[in-house]
Scaffold this motif. Structure first.
Motif, PDB file in Angstrom:
ATOM      1  N   VAL A  50      20.532   5.015   7.388  1.00 19.46           N
ATOM      2  CA  VAL A  50      19.108   5.054   7.054  1.00 19.46           C
ATOM      3  C   VAL A  50      18.947   5.318   5.563  1.00 19.46           C
ATOM      4  CG1 VAL A  50      16.920   6.239   7.447  1.00 19.46           C
ATOM      5  CG2 VAL A  50      18.478   5.816   9.368  1.00 19.46           C
ATOM      6  N   ARG A  51      18.234   4.406   4.903  1.00 17.79           N
ATOM      7  CA  ARG A  51      18.015   4.521   3.464  1.00 17.79           C
ATOM      8  C   ARG A  51      16.555   4.257   3.133  1.00 17.79           C
ATOM      9  NH1 ARG A  51      23.541   1.974   0.643  1.00 17.79           N
ATOM     10  NH2 ARG A  51      24.931   3.568   1.530  1.00 17.79           N
ATOM     11  N   SER A  52      16.156   4.639   1.937  1.00 16.56           N
ATOM     12  CA  SER A  52      14.756   4.572   1.524  1.00 16.56           C
ATOM     13  C   SER A  52      14.481   3.337   0.672  1.00 16.56           C
ATOM     14  CB  SER A  52      14.381   5.826   0.732  1.00 16.56           C
ATOM     15  OG  SER A  52      13.083   5.709   0.174  1.00 16.56           O
ATOM     16  N   GLN A  53      13.325   2.713   0.903  1.00 13.58           N
ATOM     17  CA  GLN A  53      12.901   1.596   0.062  1.00 13.58           C
ATOM     18  C   GLN A  53      12.192   2.080  -1.193  1.00 13.58           C
ATOM     19  OE1 GLN A  53      10.001   0.181   3.168  1.00 13.58           O
ATOM     20  NE2 GLN A  53       8.734  -0.311   1.384  1.00 13.58           N
ATOM     21  N   GLY A  54      11.941   3.372  -1.290  1.00 10.87           N
ATOM     22  CA  GLY A  54      11.237   3.905  -2.446  1.00 10.87           C
ATOM     23  C   GLY A  54       9.808   3.390  -2.501  1.00 10.87           C
ATOM     24  N   SER A  55       9.327   3.113  -3.690  1.00  9.74           N
ATOM     25  CA  SER A  55       7.943   2.667  -3.863  1.00  9.74           C
ATOM     26  C   SER A  55       7.801   1.151  -3.812  1.00  9.74           C
ATOM     27  CB  SER A  55       7.393   3.181  -5.201  1.00  9.74           C
ATOM     28  OG  SER A  55       8.170   2.670  -6.281  1.00  9.74           O
ATOM     29  N   GLU A  56       8.895   0.438  -3.655  1.00  5.79           N
ATOM     30  CA  GLU A  56       8.862  -1.025  -3.639  1.00  5.79           C
ATOM     31  C   GLU A  56       8.312  -1.537  -2.305  1.00  5.79           C
ATOM     32  OE1 GLU A  56      11.968  -3.426  -5.865  1.00  5.79           O
ATOM     33  OE2 GLU A  56      12.585  -3.758  -3.795  1.00  5.79           O
ATOM     34  N   GLY A  57       7.643  -2.688  -2.337  1.00  7.41           N
ATOM     35  CA  GLY A  57       7.038  -3.252  -1.126  1.00  7.41           C
ATOM     36  C   GLY A  57       7.998  -4.069  -0.297  1.00  7.41           C
ATOM     37  N   SER A  58       9.168  -3.530  -0.040  1.00  9.52           N
ATOM     38  CA  SER A  58      10.255  -4.286   0.591  1.00  9.52           C
ATOM     39  C   SER A  58      10.484  -3.917   2.048  1.00  9.52           C
ATOM     40  CB  SER A  58      11.551  -4.056  -0.199  1.00  9.52           C
ATOM     41  OG  SER A  58      11.833  -2.667  -0.304  1.00  9.52           O
ATOM     42  N   CYS A  59       9.437  -3.461   2.752  1.00 14.02           N
ATOM     43  CA  CYS A  59       9.646  -2.979   4.121  1.00 14.02           C
ATOM     44  C   CYS A  59      10.152  -4.078   5.050  1.00 14.02           C
ATOM     45  CB  CYS A  59       8.372  -2.351   4.674  1.00 14.02           C
ATOM     46  SG  CYS A  59       7.029  -3.497   4.975  1.00 14.02           S
ATOM     47  N   ALA A  60       9.649  -5.314   4.905  1.00 13.44           N
ATOM     48  CA  ALA A  60      10.108  -6.398   5.776  1.00 13.44           C
ATOM     49  C   ALA A  60      11.573  -6.725   5.508  1.00 13.44           C
ATOM     50  CB  ALA A  60       9.243  -7.640   5.584  1.00 13.44           C
ATOM     51  N   ALA A  61      11.983  -6.664   4.246  1.00 13.64           N
ATOM     52  CA  ALA A  61      13.382  -6.914   3.903  1.00 13.64           C
ATOM     53  C   ALA A  61      14.279  -5.815   4.459  1.00 13.64           C
ATOM     54  CB  ALA A  61      13.544  -7.014   2.388  1.00 13.64           C
ATOM     55  N   PHE A  62      13.813  -4.574   4.392  1.00 13.95           N
ATOM     56  CA  PHE A  62      14.590  -3.489   4.982  1.00 13.95           C
ATOM     57  C   PHE A  62      14.668  -3.648   6.497  1.00 13.95           C
ATOM     58  CE2 PHE A  62      14.971  -1.072   1.121  1.00 13.95           C
ATOM     59  CZ  PHE A  62      16.006  -0.178   1.370  1.00 13.95           C
ATOM     60  N   ALA A  63      13.529  -3.978   7.126  1.00  8.25           N
ATOM     61  CA  ALA A  63      13.498  -4.080   8.587  1.00  8.25           C
ATOM     62  C   ALA A  63      14.365  -5.220   9.093  1.00  8.25           C
ATOM     63  CB  ALA A  63      12.056  -4.253   9.068  1.00  8.25           C
ATOM     64  N   LEU A  64      14.220  -6.412   8.491  1.00  2.41           N
ATOM     65  CA  LEU A  64      14.920  -7.578   9.022  1.00  2.41           C
ATOM     66  C   LEU A  64      16.303  -7.769   8.410  1.00  2.41           C
ATOM     67  CD1 LEU A  64      13.444 -10.826  10.226  1.00  2.41           C
ATOM     68  CD2 LEU A  64      15.478 -10.954   8.807  1.00  2.41           C
ATOM     69  N   THR A  65      16.389  -7.743   7.078  1.00  7.01           N
ATOM     70  CA  THR A  65      17.670  -8.007   6.419  1.00  7.01           C
ATOM     71  C   THR A  65      18.637  -6.835   6.564  1.00  7.01           C
ATOM     72  OG1 THR A  65      16.532  -9.390   4.782  1.00  7.01           O
ATOM     73  CG2 THR A  65      18.762  -8.656   4.242  1.00  7.01           C
ATOM     74  N   VAL A 115       0.861  -1.187   0.000  1.00  4.59           N
ATOM     75  CA  VAL A 115       0.000   0.000   0.000  1.00  4.59           C
ATOM     76  C   VAL A 115       0.896   1.236   0.000  1.00  4.59           C
ATOM     77  CG1 VAL A 115      -1.779   1.267   1.245  1.00  4.59           C
ATOM     78  CG2 VAL A 115      -1.793  -1.239   1.252  1.00  4.59           C
ATOM     79  N   LEU A 116       0.784   2.058  -1.024  1.00  4.86           N
ATOM     80  CA  LEU A 116       1.629   3.242  -1.127  1.00  4.86           C
ATOM     81  C   LEU A 116       1.114   4.346  -0.208  1.00  4.86           C
ATOM     82  CD1 LEU A 116       2.304   3.461  -4.975  1.00  4.86           C
ATOM     83  CD2 LEU A 116       3.712   2.395  -3.199  1.00  4.86           C
ATOM     84  N   VAL A 117       2.032   4.986   0.493  1.00  2.00           N
ATOM     85  CA  VAL A 117       1.715   6.114   1.366  1.00  2.00           C
ATOM     86  C   VAL A 117       2.549   7.295   0.894  1.00  2.00           C
ATOM     87  CG1 VAL A 117       1.706   7.001   3.722  1.00  2.00           C
ATOM     88  CG2 VAL A 117       1.243   4.569   3.304  1.00  2.00           C
ATOM     89  N   ASP A 118       1.889   8.272   0.306  1.00  2.28           N
ATOM     90  CA  ASP A 118       2.597   9.418  -0.277  1.00  2.28           C
ATOM     91  C   ASP A 118       3.671   8.959  -1.253  1.00  2.28           C
ATOM     92  OD1 ASP A 118       1.067  11.213   1.208  1.00  2.28           O
ATOM     93  OD2 ASP A 118       2.467  11.179   2.897  1.00  2.28           O
ATOM     94  N   GLY A 119       3.346   7.921  -2.025  1.00  5.97           N
ATOM     95  CA  GLY A 119       4.267   7.425  -3.034  1.00  5.97           C
ATOM     96  C   GLY A 119       5.331   6.479  -2.526  1.00  5.97           C
ATOM     97  N   MET A 120       5.371   6.249  -1.214  1.00  8.06           N
ATOM     98  CA  MET A 120       6.377   5.373  -0.632  1.00  8.06           C
ATOM     99  C   MET A 120       5.775   4.006  -0.341  1.00  8.06           C
ATOM    100  SD  MET A 120       8.846   7.439  -0.776  1.00  8.06           S
ATOM    101  CE  MET A 120      10.123   6.502   0.060  1.00  8.06           C
ATOM    102  N   GLY A 121       6.567   2.958  -0.550  1.00 10.93           N
ATOM    103  CA  GLY A 121       6.081   1.601  -0.394  1.00 10.93           C
ATOM    104  C   GLY A 121       5.959   1.156   1.051  1.00 10.93           C
ATOM    105  N   THR A 122       5.168   0.104   1.250  1.00  6.12           N
ATOM    106  CA  THR A 122       5.052  -0.575   2.548  1.00  6.12           C
ATOM    107  C   THR A 122       5.411  -2.042   2.286  1.00  6.12           C
ATOM    108  OG1 THR A 122       2.659  -0.828   2.177  1.00  6.12           O
ATOM    109  CG2 THR A 122       3.395   1.050   3.506  1.00  6.12           C
TER     110      THR A 122
END
Length: 228
Positions: A124-139, A72-79
């Motif tokens: 701290v880096r941005s995931q952009g619009s991709e749905g990779s939040c779990a990968a950013f959080a854990l990996t 789900v995009l929030v202000d163009g940013m991915g979740t």
């Protein structure tokens, strides 16, 4: 398994179970608020997940729909955080452990705790619009922090790509038919099975959620596995 690998395995899998259960993590905190180590715990306080436990967690967290778009995009940013699949929930019955001694956890006495102030914390880096939040959080953040401490990487916070782990490495291998999300357990299992490529060998690109990485990335990944 070496002491270092055993420590990585225990810390990372413990944090993952805590993420699912909502139990706070006990830590030794210095006067400055930095984490020194995970406090020792008695092994007999843990027990296997029961069918009742599994049902409660599934009701609270849900089961992944393979065709659903969790980004789900929030202000163009991915979740993109997706719940475990039915097969993953079944796997927990034989692999996951629950902590029965949560009442023994102590709240750090420091008024604040900011891991991002440590040199080991990934930039701290941005995931952009991709749905990779779990990968950013854990990996990238969770395991990247543990790996940086274990490896003595002092330039993770400043953004040295040789000392950062690539969220694309795990996300691109598990994001499902719609390429729109992943879960914590999937990312953790990829780290356990394949390791993680460093950012410099496999840079994160939000527009690419299908690439599997080249030879350099595949040679880098085994050096950064959760377990042997």
């Amino acid at each position: 398994m070496s002491h270092l690998l055993a420590r990585r395995t225990f810390i990372t899998l413990l944090v993952f179970i805590i993420l699912l259960s909502g139990v706070p993590l006990s830590m030794d905190v210095s006067a400055a608020g930095d984490i020194d180590a995970v406090a020792p715990v008695a092994l007999d306080r843990y027990r296997s997940v029961s069918y009742q436990d599994l049902g409660s967690m599934m009701s609270a967290i849900g089961v992944r729909d393979p065709l659903a778009n969790y980004n789900v995009l929030v202000d163009g940013m991915g979740t993109g955080l997706a719940p475990p699949t039915a097969d993953e929930w079944d796997l927990f019955l034989s692999t996951a452990m629950l902590d029965g001694g949560a009442q023994e956890y102590q709240v750090p006495t420091a008024s604040s705790l900011d891991l991002s102030a440590e040199v080991y914390f990934p930039q701290v880096r941005s995931q952009g619009s991709e749905g990779s939040c779990a990968a950013f959080a854990l990996t990238y953040y969770n395991y990247g922090y543990v790996e940086a401490r274990d490896q003595g990487w002092m330039q993770a916070k400043s953004g040295n790509n040789t000392q950062l782990l690539s969220p694309s490495w795990t996300y691109n291998k598990i994001n499902g038919a719609t390429h729109e999300g992943s879960g914590y357990s999937e990312n953790a299992r990829m780290i356990q099975q394949l390791g993680v490529a460093t950012w410099d060998t496999y840079p994160y690109v939000a527009a690419d959620d299908e690439g599997f990485g080249g030879e350099t990335a595949w040679r880098s990944a085994p050096s950064h596995r959760i377990s042997s």
